[in-house]
Design an enzyme around this catalytic site. Sequence first.
Site, PDB file in Angstrom:
ATOM      1  N   LYS A  51     -49.763 -60.415 -51.982  1.00 26.10           N
ATOM      2  CA  LYS A  51     -50.094 -61.678 -52.647  1.00 26.10           C
ATOM      3  C   LYS A  51     -50.864 -61.359 -53.920  1.00 26.10           C
ATOM      4  O   LYS A  51     -51.808 -60.555 -53.899  1.00 26.10           O
ATOM      5  CB  LYS A  51     -50.957 -62.570 -51.750  1.00 26.10           C
ATOM      6  CG  LYS A  51     -50.254 -63.111 -50.527  1.00 26.10           C
ATOM      7  CD  LYS A  51     -51.217 -63.938 -49.678  1.00 26.10           C
ATOM      8  CE  LYS A  51     -50.539 -64.502 -48.446  1.00 26.10           C
ATOM      9  NZ  LYS A  51     -51.503 -65.150 -47.518  1.00 26.10           N
ATOM     10  N   LYS A  88     -48.604 -71.320 -38.317  1.00 20.70           N
ATOM     11  CA  LYS A  88     -50.017 -70.986 -38.411  1.00 20.70           C
ATOM     12  C   LYS A  88     -50.671 -71.128 -37.036  1.00 20.70           C
ATOM     13  O   LYS A  88     -50.550 -72.160 -36.367  1.00 20.70           O
ATOM     14  CB  LYS A  88     -50.722 -71.907 -39.418  1.00 20.70           C
ATOM     15  CG  LYS A  88     -50.316 -71.667 -40.864  1.00 20.70           C
ATOM     16  CD  LYS A  88     -50.866 -70.366 -41.401  1.00 20.70           C
ATOM     17  CE  LYS A  88     -50.620 -70.230 -42.900  1.00 20.70           C
ATOM     18  NZ  LYS A  88     -51.155 -68.965 -43.442  1.00 20.70           N
TER      19      LYS A  88
END
Length: 365
Positions: A263, A160
């Site tokens: 997703k 990230k």
Amino acid sequence: MKITHTEIYRFSIPMEPFVIATGTMHFAQNVLVRIFTDAGIHGSGECSAFPMIVGETQETCLAMAKDFAQILKGKDPLDIPARMDDLLGYAAYNPTVKSAFDMALFDIAAKNANQPLYQFLGGHKRTIETDMTLGIGTPEQMAAKAVEHVKNGCRIIKIKLGKKVHEDIDRVTAIREAVGDEITLRLDANQGWSFDDALFALTELEKFNIEFCEQPMRTWFDDKLPELNVNSPIALMADESCYNHHDARKLINAQATTFLNIKFAKSGGILEAQKIHEIALQNGVKCMIGSMLESRLALTANLHFALASPNVVYFDLDTCLLGHLVDPVVGGLTYEGFMLDVPDTPGIGTEADEFFLEKCDSWTV
């Protein structure tokens, strides 16, 4: 078959703080729905609210879930397109909470067919290996955590990023030096960079053999994605820019991305995810199955979908490993190291732990 009632649970899962570019999560803001039918079959579905990305909170999901449950009462759960159209006709957006209902309906349909969900969707078992995600920290913290994962057998690390660009470069540098050259590294900026920062970072990080970078810029810069895509030495993957199959079509036609991240919290569930997958497949664009902070219940449904989707070749199904302090699920997806498998029982093959549910706020509609 008719829907008789729906149980709705505040499915909060305590966890270690998880930091990404757009915010910090201190608990998984999840909602569980269980749809019951007059045939004695029920289906379970879970969604994970990520307000800084999708705009839904646990509270909005609970409020909409009560409305959705009322809309579906007395209707045929096996006609999933019609049922999801019912929800779309009532509310235009809210894909996160819609995905829980979609999941529960598919659970019912697969149980009714006496098939595991992946088989019901036309899939077959294959080898699935998930990555492991590193939340944002100092370069030293992230490198140490990466080494810990590698010692536990991890071969694919997702990093990230999306804070200050020079610090992001330091983070990746420290991680690559710590884990060596054999480990696959992926980046996820979660919309954190400007165009100039993204181009600078991706150019600087090319030497570290990065597999791809997810969502480098805010979605309002989608018009600049084609320019970044053609100039970036690292392949791009659209995440927050791709909610539905129309987004997928526009991104592909604009040559704005190399890969797509699917997703359920964005697509509204399996039904729309199948449409995204089909458009990507037709255009030779590979996909990843991703997730928010779901428990193994929703992750199991994600894996069933992936097993029925040959164009899904990347897997980011580590969310329950990202600091969940309890496992509120019985059955379902299993991890052997970072290799994943699903049960061959009918439906999704998992249920919420009844002892955990006793402690949850709940409503019956």
